[in-house]
Design an enzyme around this catalytic site. Structure first.
Site, mmCIF file in Angstrom:
data_model
loop_
_atom_site.group_PDB
_atom_site.id
_atom_site.type_symbol
_atom_site.label_atom_id
_atom_site.label_comp_id
_atom_site.label_asym_id
_atom_site.label_seq_id
_atom_site.Cartn_x
_atom_site.Cartn_y
_atom_site.Cartn_z
ATOM 1 N N SER A 23 0.848 -1.198 0.000
ATOM 2 C CA SER A 23 0.000 0.000 0.000
ATOM 3 C C SER A 23 0.885 1.250 0.000
ATOM 4 C CB SER A 23 -0.935 0.005 1.208
ATOM 5 O OG SER A 23 -0.197 -0.098 2.400
ATOM 6 N N ALA A 55 4.945 -3.139 9.613
ATOM 7 C CA ALA A 55 3.824 -2.711 8.763
ATOM 8 C C ALA A 55 2.919 -1.767 9.544
ATOM 9 C CB ALA A 55 3.033 -3.936 8.309
ATOM 10 N N ALA A 56 2.693 -0.585 9.020
ATOM 11 C CA ALA A 56 1.847 0.393 9.715
ATOM 12 C C ALA A 56 1.569 1.571 8.808
ATOM 13 C CB ALA A 56 2.542 0.912 10.975
ATOM 14 N N SER A 104 1.575 5.579 8.896
ATOM 15 C CA SER A 104 2.426 6.404 9.759
ATOM 16 C C SER A 104 2.362 7.900 9.486
ATOM 17 C CB SER A 104 3.869 5.909 9.664
ATOM 18 O OG SER A 104 4.320 6.034 8.339
ATOM 19 N N TYR A 162 -2.457 8.345 15.660
ATOM 20 C CA TYR A 162 -1.293 7.521 15.291
ATOM 21 C C TYR A 162 -0.563 7.070 16.559
ATOM 22 C CZ TYR A 162 3.493 6.467 13.952
ATOM 23 O OH TYR A 162 4.722 5.868 13.834
ATOM 24 N N PHE A 218 12.711 7.721 17.628
ATOM 25 C CA PHE A 218 12.616 9.169 17.523
ATOM 26 C C PHE A 218 12.664 9.493 16.014
ATOM 27 C CE2 PHE A 218 12.224 10.974 21.809
ATOM 28 C CZ PHE A 218 12.006 9.777 22.447
ATOM 29 N N ARG A 250 3.393 24.009 12.825
ATOM 30 C CA ARG A 250 2.540 22.890 12.415
ATOM 31 C C ARG A 250 1.803 22.390 13.661
ATOM 32 N NH1 ARG A 250 5.431 17.691 9.688
ATOM 33 N NH2 ARG A 250 6.249 17.481 11.790
HETATM 34 N N1 UDP Z 1 9.584 20.386 9.666
HETATM 35 C C1 UDP Z 1 9.673 21.609 9.005
HETATM 36 N N2 UDP Z 1 9.364 21.642 7.673
HETATM 37 C C2 UDP Z 1 8.980 20.553 6.960
HETATM 38 C C3 UDP Z 1 8.904 19.303 7.637
HETATM 39 C C4 UDP Z 1 9.209 19.256 8.993
HETATM 40 O O1 UDP Z 1 10.005 22.630 9.604
HETATM 41 O O2 UDP Z 1 8.689 20.667 5.777
HETATM 42 C C5 UDP Z 1 9.931 20.307 11.093
HETATM 43 C C6 UDP Z 1 8.811 19.825 11.994
HETATM 44 O O3 UDP Z 1 8.034 20.906 12.456
HETATM 45 C C7 UDP Z 1 9.599 19.162 13.131
HETATM 46 C C8 UDP Z 1 10.868 18.674 12.460
HETATM 47 O O4 UDP Z 1 10.971 19.367 11.227
HETATM 48 O O5 UDP Z 1 9.947 20.105 14.100
HETATM 49 C C9 UDP Z 1 10.854 17.187 12.158
HETATM 50 O O6 UDP Z 1 9.630 16.892 11.502
HETATM 51 P P1 UDP Z 1 9.338 15.493 10.822
HETATM 52 O O7 UDP Z 1 8.008 15.588 10.154
HETATM 53 O O8 UDP Z 1 10.523 15.091 9.987
HETATM 54 O O9 UDP Z 1 9.288 14.485 12.045
HETATM 55 P P2 UDP Z 1 8.401 14.503 13.403
HETATM 56 O O10 UDP Z 1 9.291 15.103 14.449
HETATM 57 O O11 UDP Z 1 7.169 15.291 13.146
HETATM 58 O O12 UDP Z 1 8.149 13.063 13.633
#
Ligand code: UDP
Length: 319
Positions: free
Chosen positions: A34, A71-72, A74, A138, A166, A276
């Site tokens: 998928s 498998a997940a 994410s 999630y 992490f 975000r």
């Molecule tokens: N981030 C960002 N711009 C992007 C994607 C991610 O500034 O286009 C930041 C996001 O806010 C977080 C860090 O990068 O602080 C890592 O985000 P990612 O989505 O890679 O992993 P998460 O920590 O969310 O699992």
């Protein structure tokens, strides 16, 4: 060992499957494709295309020494918008897998858990005994699975390990991150360097961190795979061990962008964008338990992660 690797055509699963084949294990990959890619299944592994809920039982009936369950679904944002996909695809499907493990007496399970189980931390570095308060379906689903696994270990003798990742990055040879919808920072920044994206949006520069951008703990996918092999060796019957997998060191979004500029030689335009939703300011693992009990120490740097991901990105662009 004869090992079932679910999700072995995805990013973390394919790298782990490759490491397991290289270490001489007999590997069967189960993936529904998928989000995975058939050509990401390593040579030397047997590939079965199928749904976890349907296919795991008949496969485990063959007799396996263990399951590594990757498998997940994410995507955090998708889990908020369509939680049903996550309760069904992750939690219900894993319940069925656990039932197949019980029925066929599979002795070992290593599960791909996540730092998202902890949610917004009260303290960093985050230890495994920190409160678990996931902030999205999630993370809530992964935590529910960890809870199920504990009960199966206690009641049915399963030797189980959950590894709470992490921020995973980097690549292993021809195995790397190929998501159709890319949300992760390092691959997005490298898309700019390779010309397939104009600029990077940095989500917020007013966080309570040294440079105002979010801080994360990045871990090389090869270090992660080494932890899975140790977990498999050290798993004990009737025990569910939980380990954080991180380096114990944080890098800001700004520092990651700068590392990518240094390695690619590309200017990589970056603009500050709104925060975000749901992002904690700082996530850093305490890596002590994995060091003490598994003897695991990550050895690859942020430069190694970016360098390997960049090589992988360029090789795919040329292919
Ligand atoms: N981030 C960002 N711009 C992007 C994607 C991610 O500034 O286009 C930041 C996001 O806010 C977080 C860090 O990068 O602080 C890592 O985000 P990612 O989505 O890679 O992993 P998460 O920590 O969310 O699992």
């Amino acid at each position: 060992m004869k090992l079932l690797v679910t999700g072995g055509a995805g990013y973390v699963g394919s790298v782990n499957a490759a490491h397991l084949v290289e270490a001489g294990h007999e590997v069967v990959v189960l993936d529904d494709l998928s989000t995975g890619h058939a050509d990401a299944v390593p040579e030397g592994a047997r590939f079965v295309q199928g749904e976890l809920s349907e296919a795991a039982g008949p496969l485990l009936a063959e007799g396996f020494d263990g399951v590594l369950h990757f498998a997940a679904k994410s995507l955090v944002g998708e889990s908020v918008a369509k939680p049903e996909l996550y309760w069904n695809g992750n939690v219900v499907a894993t319940f069925r897998l656990l039932e197949a493990i019980r029925e066929h007496g599979t002795p070992r399970l290593v599960f791909s858990s996540t730092a998202a189980c902890y949610g917004e931390p009260e303290e960093v570095p985050i230890r495994e005994d920190a409160p678990t308060r996931p902030t999205n379906p999630y993370g809530a689903g992964k935590l529910a699975i960890d809870t199920m696994i504990t009960s199966y270990a206690n009641a049915h003798g399963l030797a189980a390990v959950s590894l709470r990742y992490f921020n995973v990055a980097g690549a292993h040879g021809r195995f790397g991150e190929r998501h159709a919808v890319e949300t992760h920072l390092i691959p997005i920044v490298l898309q700019v360097a390779s010309g397939s994206r104009e600029s990077v949006a940095m989500y917020g520069d007013d966080w309570p961190t040294p440079d105002g951008t979010c801080v994360r703990d990045y871990i090389h996918v090869d270090d992660l795979a080494e932890a899975h092999q140790l977990a498999l060796q050290k798993a004990e019957p009737s025990t569910h061990a939980i380990y954080n997998l991180g380096s114990g060191t944080g890098y800001s979004v700004q520092q990651v962008v700068e590392a990518c500029r240094a390695i690619t030689g590309h200017a990589i335009p970056a603009a500050v964008a709104p925060r975000r939703a749901g992002d904690p300011a700082v996530l850093i693992a305490s890596a002590e338990r994995a060091a003490d009990q598994l003897g695991w120490k990550p050895s690859r740097s942020l430069q190694d992660m970016v360098g390997d991901a960049w090589r992988f990105t360029r090789e795919r662009a040329q292919a």
